[in-house]
Design an enzyme around this catalytic site. Structure first.
Site, PDB file in Angstrom:
ATOM      1  N   ASP A  61       0.876  -1.167   0.000  1.00  0.00           N
ATOM      2  CA  ASP A  61       0.000   0.000   0.000  1.00  0.00           C
ATOM      3  C   ASP A  61       0.919   1.224   0.000  1.00  0.00           C
ATOM      4  OD1 ASP A  61      -2.284   1.676   0.557  1.00  0.00           O
ATOM      5  OD2 ASP A  61      -1.500   1.806   2.594  1.00  0.00           O
ATOM      6  N   ASP A 103      -0.282   5.216   0.485  1.00  0.00           N
ATOM      7  CA  ASP A 103      -0.641   6.236   1.499  1.00  0.00           C
ATOM      8  C   ASP A 103      -0.718   5.574   2.874  1.00  0.00           C
ATOM      9  OD1 ASP A 103      -3.016   7.897  -0.714  1.00  0.00           O
ATOM     10  OD2 ASP A 103      -0.863   8.173  -0.439  1.00  0.00           O
TER      11      ASP A 103
HETATM   12  O1  LIG Z   1      -9.639   7.885  -0.096  1.00  0.00           O
HETATM   13  C1  LIG Z   1      -8.774   7.306  -0.737  1.00  0.00           C
HETATM   14  O2  LIG Z   1      -8.774   7.284  -1.974  1.00  0.00           O
HETATM   15  C2  LIG Z   1      -7.735   6.528   0.032  1.00  0.00           C
HETATM   16  O3  LIG Z   1      -7.701   6.890   1.363  1.00  0.00           O
HETATM   17  C3  LIG Z   1      -6.318   6.660  -0.356  1.00  0.00           C
HETATM   18  O4  LIG Z   1      -6.065   7.275  -1.477  1.00  0.00           O
HETATM   19  C4  LIG Z   1      -5.710   5.281  -0.121  1.00  0.00           C
HETATM   20  O5  LIG Z   1      -4.535   5.105  -0.780  1.00  0.00           O
HETATM   21  P1  LIG Z   1      -3.660   3.794  -0.384  1.00  0.00           P
HETATM   22  O6  LIG Z   1      -3.550   3.808   1.116  1.00  0.00           O
HETATM   23  O7  LIG Z   1      -4.422   2.588  -0.882  1.00  0.00           O
HETATM   24  O8  LIG Z   1      -2.344   4.022  -1.085  1.00  0.00           O
END
Ligand SMILES: O=C(O)[C@H](O)[C@H](O)COP(=O)(O)O
EC number: 3.1.3.41
Length: 303
Positions: A27, A29
């Site tokens: 992942d 973020d």
């Molecule tokens: O609201 C969103 O799109 C998500 O919180 C965010 O972009 C998640 O990103 P990830 O943690 O999957 O990289």
């Protein structure tokens, strides 16, 4: 179920854990960074894994950026990564629309609630769309808009899909337009439905929240093409051809990342505590989603 192993500070435990896997799905973020703030030792940790011959895939639900945008972000953060290693929810949705759903033309145009990342990936798959970042929608709704949406004259007859992603410019006119398409039978898809977005070491409304008004109005959930959807896992596996038993999902959110890995029957899951979920959530008695192991921060894997 055995309790998750806390690997922070456990050098032998880390070595043993890493030896179980050939592929790590990361992942972004909340694990690698918070917004533009890179967490400590992330680049060094990814380099260590590569030096051990591990394959890395960056699986993000953030649909505001395309794979190319993420490659630029990795470069800016001085993190060695190839664009081919990125698999975002905007790409997942575009591939689904173009190669799985494959609505017969011309009624296969997409009305987008979302940002440039979605538009770039739809372009890459040759899928036509309207809405998204089009500034024509960045205005107040006027009385004639209600009339023209209701009688269909303001609608594009070729739109057969509404795709909802994280939209920093969501407004009533866009919601009303998307709603009218859905009322006319458009397929309802979402890049992802995360409730919150980890940014600046805090939380903000996520894709699931910016699209919640439409779900409430139309009275049904969209089909999500982001984590924990197994349509995304199948697409990722289809592209990278990995052995699921030798693959580990690394994430900060239990109901997307860790659930994605567990439901995908991966060999393991590793929770990281620098993002959304707290350890109390998965250490609690009867917790619904429990990772195999966890670290306080990704850099702890350096031992
Ligand atoms: O609201 C969103 O799109 C998500 O919180 C965010 O972009 C998640 O990103 P990830 O943690 O999957 O990289």
């Amino acid at each position: 179920m055995s309790p998750p192993k806390h690997l922070t500070g456990d050098k032998a435990g880390i070595e043993e854990f890493l030896s179980r896997f050939d592929v790590f799905l990361f992942d972004c973020d909340g694990v690698l960074w918070s917004g533009d703030h890179l967490f400590d030792n992330v680049a060094e940790t990814l380099e260590m894994l590569r030096s051990k011959g591990k394959q890395l895939v960056f699986v993000t639900n953030n649909s505001t950026k395309s794979r190319a945008d993420y490659k630029k972000k990795f470069d800016k953060m001085n993190i060695p990564a190839k664009v081919e290693e990125v698999f975002g929810s905007s790409y997942s949705a575009a591939v689904y629309i173009a190669r799985i759903l494959k609505l017969p033309g011309p009624k296969n145009k997409v009305f987008v609630l979302g940002e440039s990342g979605v538009e770039q990936e739809l372009d890459a798959e040759g899928v036509s769309y309207i809405g998204g970042t089009d500034s024509a929608f960045r205005r107040d709704i006027e009385p004639e808009d209600f009339t023209n949406l209701a009688n269909g004259s303001a609608l594009d007859p070729d739109v057969g899909i509404v795709l909802s992603g994280l939209d920093f410019h969501v407004n009533y006119l866009k919601l009303a337009t998307a709603f009218q398409y859905l009322q006319r039978g458009a397929v309802f898809l979402a890049t992802n439905t995360d409730s919150t977005l980890p940014m600046a070491h805090s939380l903000f409304p996520g894709a699931g929240s910016t699209g919640a008004g439409l779900v409430k109005a139309i009275g049904k959930e969209a089909l999500s093409l982001g984590k924990p959807s197994q349509a995304m896992m199948d697409a990722v596996e289809g592209k990278f051809h990995f052995d699921r038993s030798r693959t580990c999902m690394v994430g900060d959110r239990l109901n997307t990342d860790i659930q994605f890995g567990i439901e995908g029957k991966l060999g393991g899951t590793l929770a990281v505590l620098t993002g959304v979920s707290k350890k109390e959530e998965f250490l609690a008695e009867g917790a619904p989603t429990v990772p195999m192991a966890y670290v306080d921060a990704l850099g702890d894997l350096l031992g």
